[in-house]
Design a protein around this motif. Structure first.
Motif, PDB file in Angstrom:
ATOM      1  N   ARG A   1       2.072   4.928   0.903  1.00 51.22           N
ATOM      2  CA  ARG A   1       2.053   5.848   2.034  1.00 51.22           C
ATOM      3  C   ARG A   1       2.875   7.059   1.648  1.00 51.22           C
ATOM      4  O   ARG A   1       3.518   7.075   0.602  1.00 51.22           O
ATOM      5  CB  ARG A   1       2.626   5.200   3.303  1.00 51.22           C
ATOM      6  CG  ARG A   1       1.852   3.978   3.782  1.00 51.22           C
ATOM      7  CD  ARG A   1       2.491   3.397   5.028  1.00 51.22           C
ATOM      8  NE  ARG A   1       1.922   2.100   5.357  1.00 51.22           N
ATOM      9  CZ  ARG A   1       2.395   1.299   6.301  1.00 51.22           C
ATOM     10  NH1 ARG A   1       3.443   1.686   7.009  1.00 51.22           N
ATOM     11  NH2 ARG A   1       1.838   0.127   6.540  1.00 51.22           N
ATOM     12  N   LYS A   2       2.883   8.045   2.538  1.00 50.73           N
ATOM     13  CA  LYS A   2       3.608   9.269   2.232  1.00 50.73           C
ATOM     14  C   LYS A   2       5.092   8.995   2.025  1.00 50.73           C
ATOM     15  O   LYS A   2       5.749   9.626   1.201  1.00 50.73           O
ATOM     16  CB  LYS A   2       3.408  10.289   3.363  1.00 50.73           C
ATOM     17  CG  LYS A   2       3.970  11.668   3.054  1.00 50.73           C
ATOM     18  CD  LYS A   2       3.630  12.651   4.145  1.00 50.73           C
ATOM     19  CE  LYS A   2       4.149  14.044   3.808  1.00 50.73           C
ATOM     20  NZ  LYS A   2       3.843  15.025   4.873  1.00 50.73           N
TER      21      LYS A   2
ATOM     22  N   ARG B   1       0.242   3.686  17.080  1.00 44.69           N
ATOM     23  CA  ARG B   1       0.229   4.145  15.687  1.00 44.69           C
ATOM     24  C   ARG B   1      -0.472   5.490  15.550  1.00 44.69           C
ATOM     25  O   ARG B   1       0.056   6.421  14.922  1.00 44.69           O
ATOM     26  CB  ARG B   1      -0.448   3.107  14.796  1.00 44.69           C
ATOM     27  CG  ARG B   1      -0.476   3.530  13.322  1.00 44.69           C
ATOM     28  CD  ARG B   1      -1.043   2.445  12.425  1.00 44.69           C
ATOM     29  NE  ARG B   1      -2.481   2.262  12.627  1.00 44.69           N
ATOM     30  CZ  ARG B   1      -3.040   1.098  12.917  1.00 44.69           C
ATOM     31  NH1 ARG B   1      -2.292   0.012  13.079  1.00 44.69           N
ATOM     32  NH2 ARG B   1      -4.356   0.999  13.053  1.00 44.69           N
TER      33      ARG B   1
ATOM     34  N   PHE C   1      -6.340   6.651  11.031  1.00 48.24           N
ATOM     35  CA  PHE C   1      -5.321   5.650  11.335  1.00 48.24           C
ATOM     36  C   PHE C   1      -5.828   4.575  12.294  1.00 48.24           C
ATOM     37  O   PHE C   1      -5.041   3.864  12.905  1.00 48.24           O
ATOM     38  CB  PHE C   1      -4.078   6.339  11.901  1.00 48.24           C
ATOM     39  CG  PHE C   1      -3.463   7.308  10.937  1.00 48.24           C
ATOM     40  CD1 PHE C   1      -2.656   6.869   9.903  1.00 48.24           C
ATOM     41  CD2 PHE C   1      -3.723   8.681  11.031  1.00 48.24           C
ATOM     42  CE1 PHE C   1      -2.103   7.759   9.001  1.00 48.24           C
ATOM     43  CE2 PHE C   1      -3.175   9.573  10.131  1.00 48.24           C
ATOM     44  CZ  PHE C   1      -2.363   9.106   9.111  1.00 48.24           C
TER      45      PHE C   1
ATOM     46  N   ASP D   1       0.829  -1.205   0.000  1.00 42.60           N
ATOM     47  CA  ASP D   1       0.000   0.000   0.000  1.00 42.60           C
ATOM     48  C   ASP D   1       0.862   1.253   0.000  1.00 42.60           C
ATOM     49  O   ASP D   1       1.896   1.327   0.679  1.00 42.60           O
ATOM     50  CB  ASP D   1      -0.912  -0.002   1.233  1.00 42.60           C
ATOM     51  CG  ASP D   1      -1.934  -1.134   1.180  1.00 42.60           C
ATOM     52  OD1 ASP D   1      -2.207  -1.606   0.070  1.00 42.60           O
ATOM     53  OD2 ASP D   1      -2.441  -1.526   2.245  1.00 42.60           O
TER      54      ASP D   1
ATOM     55  N   ARG E   1       6.404   5.883   1.281  1.00 48.60           N
ATOM     56  CA  ARG E   1       6.585   4.560   0.695  1.00 48.60           C
ATOM     57  C   ARG E   1       5.947   4.532  -0.686  1.00 48.60           C
ATOM     58  O   ARG E   1       4.867   5.060  -0.872  1.00 48.60           O
ATOM     59  CB  ARG E   1       5.949   3.513   1.600  1.00 48.60           C
ATOM     60  CG  ARG E   1       6.180   2.084   1.136  1.00 48.60           C
ATOM     61  CD  ARG E   1       5.570   1.097   2.111  1.00 48.60           C
ATOM     62  NE  ARG E   1       6.188   1.191   3.416  1.00 48.60           N
ATOM     63  CZ  ARG E   1       5.738   0.552   4.499  1.00 48.60           C
ATOM     64  NH1 ARG E   1       4.658  -0.198   4.405  1.00 48.60           N
ATOM     65  NH2 ARG E   1       6.356   0.678   5.648  1.00 48.60           N
TER      66      ARG E   1
END
Length: 455
Positions: free
Chosen positions: A234-235, A412, A356, A232, A237
């Protein structure tokens, strides 16, 4: 009809000219960064990869042919210029430019290419959707910050090779088409044309190959390598990324750490002129998660997580108590001076937390007069409110926010909230660097999606 480049060779890049060139005749190539007509005298900022220099076309001094062409020039036209370097008249210097004390009086001007109206201006801090920037990537890369990023990346690559080669490492390329092996993410697969129904996998990292090199006796290997992971977005990744990868034989953890932080020190000193203090401090994975909610904490600001789980087992507030009794965590962050935040801003934080995995976010304001303000205050005794204030290190004017959930979700959510709050309230100091080694990671963790332990 566009001009030709025949018999025209560049002498300098625009940004290379200095006051030592005053009086020299120079030939330049580049793009018209901006065009200004000041009462008949035309000023053009000419740009190439090394910077910008101002060129001047004065109808009383420049040839008429050059002046007539200059009147047609618009932003991003591609130009060839021949002229003489002069000192700028007193009072017209531009300290924002490296070449701000000089200009080039044009004697010959060629228009090599014109330009249509642009979808966005070639400048930093543009308010343009990322999809538009990617569609016109060749224009986006012309922007100063984008070009600066590419140059910085180039310099990092060169300095990395210098440092590692100087420490006995051999750069070895490893294959891109490999056999699929179980790792931390899904593989990208490439169908084989010759072996019908079979696939190659793109490497998540060159793990197997570098271990083969160690067994083969290479002892010290490195490469700057592309890695591919089907996971997925992500900012921080994306499906493909580049990493500096190295492997060493006959070493222990301290040797690996010494080479790694030595490389960081070398890069910052050589490229940015910043001296990083060595050795870099260390923090255990457990401490990082407990204090910051993440295994990559930013230590340049506070907003540390505070644990109220033990107290939560004694209160009447069911949301806190039920989580604490079931083995979950109740933790919070003290936003110093945050009591000034409006209810809408607090609701926005709650909405952000829910992205989140949080079910909600509790909060308590400590007003300037020391009183407490919150929908949940009524569930706590005066003594318990004072305990909360003490645990959270609260003071008048602070805003206390809380998440109650499983340890994984609590950490998280608060980890992301901590970073979001720091950015929103401008708490991250400019130009400050604070490195930390996170050590003693757990070997395995449970992957809910895969329903198995993964590394």
């Amino acid at each position: 009809m566009l001009d030709k480049l025949e018999d025209f060779k560049r002498d300098y890049f625009c940004g290379e000219l200095t006051e030592n060139n005053i009086g020299d005749e120079v030939r330049l190539l580049g793009w018209a960064d901006s065009v200004r007509d000041h009462g008949g005298v035309i000023f053009i900022n000419l740009r190439d990869k090394e910077g910008i220099v101002q060129i001047v076309i004065d109808p009383s001094k420049s040839p008429e042919k050059a002046y007539e062409k200059a009147k047609k020039v618009r932003s991003e036209y591609v130009l060839a210029v021949r002229g003489r370097v002069n000192r700028r008249p007193a009072g017209t210097e531009n300290p924002k430019l490296k070449t701000g004390n000089i200009e080039v009086a044009v004697e010959e001007l060629r228009i090599l290419n014109t330009c249509d109206i642009l979808p966005f201006p070639i400048e930093d801090n543009i308010n343009v959707h990322e999809e538009v920037r990617l569609k016109y990537r060749y224009l986006d890369i012309r922007r100063p910050q984008m070009l600066k990023n590419l140059i910085l990346r180039h310099e990092v690559y060169q300095a990395t090779r210098e440092y590692l080669a100087g420490h006995g490492f051999l750069e070895v390329e490893t294959p891109m088409l490999t056999k699929s092996t179980p790792e931390g993410a899904r593989d990208f697969l490439v169908p084989s044309r010759l072996e019908h129904g079979k696939f190659y996998a793109l490497p998540q990292s060159p793990q197997l190959f570098k271990q083969i090199l160690m067994v083969a006796g290479i002892e010290r290997y490195f490469q700057i390598v592309k890695c591919f992971r089907d996971e997925d977005l992500r900012k921080d990744r994306q499906p493909e990324f580049t990493q500096i990868d190295f492997e060493m034989s006959f070493v222990d953890e301290e040797d690996v750490i010494a080479v790694s932080e030595g490389l960081v020190h070398y890069l910052f000193k050589k490229i940015l002129g910043i001296e990083i203090s060595l050795p870099i401090k260390r923090m255990s994975y457990e401490e990082a998660i407990n204090r910051y909610g993440t295994d990559k904490p930013d230590l340049r600001y506070g907003l540390e997580l505070k644990d109220l789980t033990d107290l939560a087992k004694e209160v009447e507030f069911k949301v806190f108590r039920s989580v604490a009794d079931s083995g979950g965590l109740v933790k919070g962050i003290n936003i110093k001076g945050g009591s000034k935040l409006s209810r809408k801003e607090i609701d926005d934080l709650t909405e952000y937390a829910q992205k989140f995995g949080a079910k909600g976010m509790a909060w308590i304001k400590i007003n300037e007069d020391g009183s407490f303000q919150s929908p949940i205050v009524k569930f706590f005794s005066d003594q318990q409110m004072q305990q909360i204030k003490n645990i959270m290190e609260g003071e008048n004017g602070d805003l206390l926010i809380f998440i109650a959930d499983t340890p994984e979700i609590t950490h998280r959510v608060l980890g992301f909230l901590r970073k979001h709050i720091a950015e929103k309230l401008d708490l991250i100091p400019e130009g400050k660097w604070e490195f930390v080694w996170i050590v003693d990671f757990p070997l395995l963790e449970w992957d809910e999606e895969e329903n198995r332990l993964v590394a």
